[in-house]
Each structure stands twice: as structure tokens, then as C-alpha cells.
Scaffold this motif. Sequence first.
Motif, PDB file in Angstrom:
ATOM      1  N   LEU A  75      -7.786  -4.627   4.231  1.00  0.00           N
ATOM      2  CA  LEU A  75      -8.184  -3.912   3.020  1.00  0.00           C
ATOM      3  C   LEU A  75      -9.699  -3.694   2.951  1.00  0.00           C
ATOM      4  O   LEU A  75     -10.187  -3.030   2.041  1.00  0.00           O
ATOM      5  CB  LEU A  75      -7.727  -4.671   1.776  1.00  0.00           C
ATOM      6  N   THR A 120       0.810  -1.226   0.000  1.00  0.00           N
ATOM      7  CA  THR A 120       0.000   0.000   0.000  1.00  0.00           C
ATOM      8  C   THR A 120       0.840   1.271   0.000  1.00  0.00           C
ATOM      9  O   THR A 120       0.467   2.264  -0.630  1.00  0.00           O
ATOM     10  CB  THR A 120      -0.945   0.006   1.212  1.00  0.00           C
ATOM     11  N   GLU A 121       1.972   1.258   0.709  1.00  0.00           N
ATOM     12  CA  GLU A 121       2.758   2.482   0.839  1.00  0.00           C
ATOM     13  C   GLU A 121       3.907   2.540  -0.165  1.00  0.00           C
ATOM     14  O   GLU A 121       4.055   3.520  -0.904  1.00  0.00           O
ATOM     15  CB  GLU A 121       3.298   2.592   2.268  1.00  0.00           C
ATOM     16  N   GLY A 160       2.262   1.431  -3.704  1.00  0.00           N
ATOM     17  CA  GLY A 160       1.115   2.269  -4.017  1.00  0.00           C
ATOM     18  C   GLY A 160      -0.031   1.551  -4.702  1.00  0.00           C
ATOM     19  O   GLY A 160      -0.750   2.142  -5.509  1.00  0.00           O
ATOM     20  N   LEU A 161      -0.215   0.270  -4.398  1.00  0.00           N
ATOM     21  CA  LEU A 161      -1.283  -0.501  -5.029  1.00  0.00           C
ATOM     22  C   LEU A 161      -2.610  -0.282  -4.306  1.00  0.00           C
ATOM     23  O   LEU A 161      -2.647  -0.104  -3.089  1.00  0.00           O
ATOM     24  CB  LEU A 161      -0.938  -1.997  -5.018  1.00  0.00           C
ATOM     25  N   GLY A 162      -3.699  -0.317  -5.076  1.00  0.00           N
ATOM     26  CA  GLY A 162      -5.029  -0.219  -4.499  1.00  0.00           C
ATOM     27  C   GLY A 162      -5.516  -1.566  -4.010  1.00  0.00           C
ATOM     28  O   GLY A 162      -4.917  -2.610  -4.305  1.00  0.00           O
ATOM     29  N   PRO A 163      -6.635  -1.584  -3.258  1.00  0.00           N
ATOM     30  CA  PRO A 163      -7.146  -2.847  -2.702  1.00  0.00           C
ATOM     31  C   PRO A 163      -7.414  -3.912  -3.755  1.00  0.00           C
ATOM     32  O   PRO A 163      -7.051  -5.082  -3.571  1.00  0.00           O
ATOM     33  CB  PRO A 163      -8.444  -2.417  -2.000  1.00  0.00           C
ATOM     34  N   TRP A 164      -8.044  -3.556  -4.883  1.00  0.00           N
ATOM     35  CA  TRP A 164      -8.372  -4.549  -5.905  1.00  0.00           C
ATOM     36  C   TRP A 164      -7.121  -5.043  -6.618  1.00  0.00           C
ATOM     37  O   TRP A 164      -7.031  -6.217  -6.991  1.00  0.00           O
ATOM     38  CB  TRP A 164      -9.367  -3.984  -6.911  1.00  0.00           C
ATOM     39  N   GLU A 165      -6.135  -4.155  -6.803  1.00  0.00           N
ATOM     40  CA  GLU A 165      -4.879  -4.593  -7.419  1.00  0.00           C
ATOM     41  C   GLU A 165      -4.157  -5.593  -6.524  1.00  0.00           C
ATOM     42  O   GLU A 165      -3.603  -6.596  -7.005  1.00  0.00           O
ATOM     43  CB  GLU A 165      -3.988  -3.382  -7.684  1.00  0.00           C
TER      44      GLU A 165
END
Length: 441
Positions: free
Chosen positions: A362, A317-318, A321-326
Motif C-alpha cells: 500500500l 482493494t478490488e 474497494g477500500l483505500g489505503p488509509w481505510e
Amino acid sequence: MSYEAIALTMFASMMVMLFTGQRVFAAIGAVAVASAVLLWGGGGFELAFSSAMKLMRWYPLLTLPLFIYMGYMMSESGIADDLYEMFHVWSGGLRGGLAVGTIGLMVAISAMNGLSVAGMAIGATIAMPELLRRGYDKIMVTGVIQAGSSLGILVPPSVVLVLYGMIARAPVGQLWLAGAIPGLMMAGMFIAYIVIRCRLQPELAPAMPAEERAKITRADKLRSLRAGIWPLLIFFSMTGLFVMGYTSLVESSAVGAVAATLAALVKRRLSFRVLEATVRKTLGISCMFMWIILAALCFGAVFDGLGAVRALESLFTEKLGLGPWEILILMQLTYLIMGTFLDDTAMLVIVAPLFVPLVASLGFDLVWYGVLYTITCQVAYMTPPFGYNLFLMRAMAPPGIDIHDIYRSIVPFVGVMILALVLVMVFPQIALWLPGLVYGN
């Protein structure tokens, strides 16, 4: 050494142990205990003991041997053979009808056993010789049996979902209900593919000859329906009473085991040989699963103590920088890759301590994710080069079917499974509607 380096060392050590041919529970448990002792000294031994006590206190685990016993009792007593005869009589006149009946048989076996191995064994010994004798294409036949047997880990009572519930601390009753509609949907998609394919290519699956159909009277058809009464009664006594709230999860498994035994007794098939084979196989499978769960709990405890879950969440996530669905799609791809050389239980034990807490953080539903995990396992079971079902089929197939035929046979069915996986991901209510209806969530 940093915590990340320790976590990577543990994973690398575990993979080396697995590639040496050690049993899954021994490889995972040994790495977990050794890591705990090296990290925390003599107190690390308490992790394994604590995990064992946690396992012994988990009341829903009693369902595991009871459901396995029920499935083997139905198989060993020949009730599954009668069920296939019913499908044969009623669907033989349709092009691909016996293949459709085989999928129906697999759904019934799944609802009685919860293991893909049982469906594969019954399909290979009962359905395959009959399909080949009637001129069905060998590639079509092997694909149908492999795809149908994979339903055993999704349709309740799924043993895999019991293991997932244990590790994820998710309610097993809700997991079972969540797997019911996706499992039936996937079976329906298999049937639709078979019917359409056989209509376009009739030579793949000829219908039962007219003269043979003429010999089957209406009385024969009605008489064959009796073969489906016992599995239906057993399934209703087990699942129906549970859904209506009359029995608890463990009580429903006990009802199913008793009902299967009474069915064999009424049909005069409960011999000492049947009882001995059923108990012996039940004991072997149950002990195997309990050792694996114990190793998984110990491994997960070490990871939790290291803070590896929080480190992984921070990485995705940090730093990336991936989103929840990715992140979710990346996890599913990881399961697919691991499934080429590991079975579903090993995948769950290795990755669940990392992925399940991450899924919860998430904001995804753990019951829904359990269904996604199980469908992904079904795909991985049939993915070359080392898919679990591929080698089971190779061991059970007759000499005329080689490994290349088996690889080719699963391509369209894997496509259907991936489509089902996408549908459940895009429309979570496919899995969550029934648990919400029953439990009021």
C-alpha cells in the motif's frame, strides 16, 4: 479446496488450539507444520527446518538475551529501587508528584529492559505500596502503573520491536529510534494528564506533608541524584554509542549488559543470588521469544506459499474497494480486538504474515507501521475484558484492589494512548524524524 479456504482453516485451527490453553508457540507451530505436510507432503517438514536455520542466522537476534539480561540485572540488584527514591525526593512536594515520578521510573526501566512485564513488576512492588501509604487514590495508582509499564514495548530497547523487525525484515536500529520520540511523547502526555487531574481533584493525590519535606535537605536531594547516575551512564553507553555510530546494534546490547553488571559490582550488589536470578530469568524469557519467532517464521512461510497475502490485498482493494488509509485503520481495529484476548507477541505472529506485506504494497513505511503496531498493542494490553496488563495487575495488586477498580483505572489512560496513536498516524514524522536524522533517510 481453494487457497482462501485453506487459509481460513489454518486460522480457525490455530484459534481452537489457543483456546485449549496450549502455549502460543506450540499452537502456531503445530498448525503451520501440519498444514505444510498436508499441502506439500514430506517436503513440508523442511519449512520448519528452514525457518529454524533462518532464525539462527539472524545476527541482530543476539540483542534479545543481552537486553533482557541488562534489565533483570538492574532490577535484581536494586538499582531500580534507588531510582524511585530519587524521584520520590524530588517530586514528592507536587500534588501527584509521586505518580509523576512513577511514570519517570517506568520510562527509565523501559530504557533498561524493553519489556512491559518488568515495569509492571517493579511498579507494583516498589511504587504501589508507597503511593497507597501516602493516601493516593487506588484507582489512580493502578492506572498509573499499568500505563507506565506499557511504555516498555515502545521506548528503546523494545523487545517487541525486535520481534517486529525480524518478521517484517525492517531494520531494528531504525525501529528503536522511531519508537523513542513517540514513547517519550506518550510519557509526557501521561504526566500532563496526572498533573491536570490532580490539580482539579487534589484529594486523589496529596502532596508530601510539609514536615516531611522539611526533613529533606538540599544535601539529601543532591545525594539522591547519584541514584540516577548509573542508569544514565548505562543508557548512554548503550544507546548513545549506537546513535553516534561507535557501536553496532549487537555491540551496543553487549555494552549495556556489561555496564549493568559493572554497576551492580561497583555498588557491591553483585551477589551469587542476584546473578543466578538474572541468568535464570533471562534464559526463560529468551527461550520463550525464540520459540515464538520460530513458529511465526514457519507460519508465515506457509501463508506465503499459499498466496494468502495477495488474496487479502485483492479482497480489500478490488472487491471491497477500500483505500489505503481505510485498510490501515481496519488493520489497527483488528489488533485492538485481538488484544482483548491475546498478548502482543501472539498478535504479531498471527497477523503479521498477512498485514506486513500488505502495508508495504500500500506504500506505507514499515518502520512507521511498526510504531503504530506497538502503540496499538499498548492500547490492547489495557483493554477489557482480557487485556494482558489487566491480569498482571490483578495478580500483583493488594487485596483492597479488585478487578472492577483495575478496569476503571485504565479508561483515561487508554484515551491518552489513542490520542497518541492518532497523532503518530496523522504526523508520521513524529516517528520517522529521528531515524531519518541518524541514518540520513
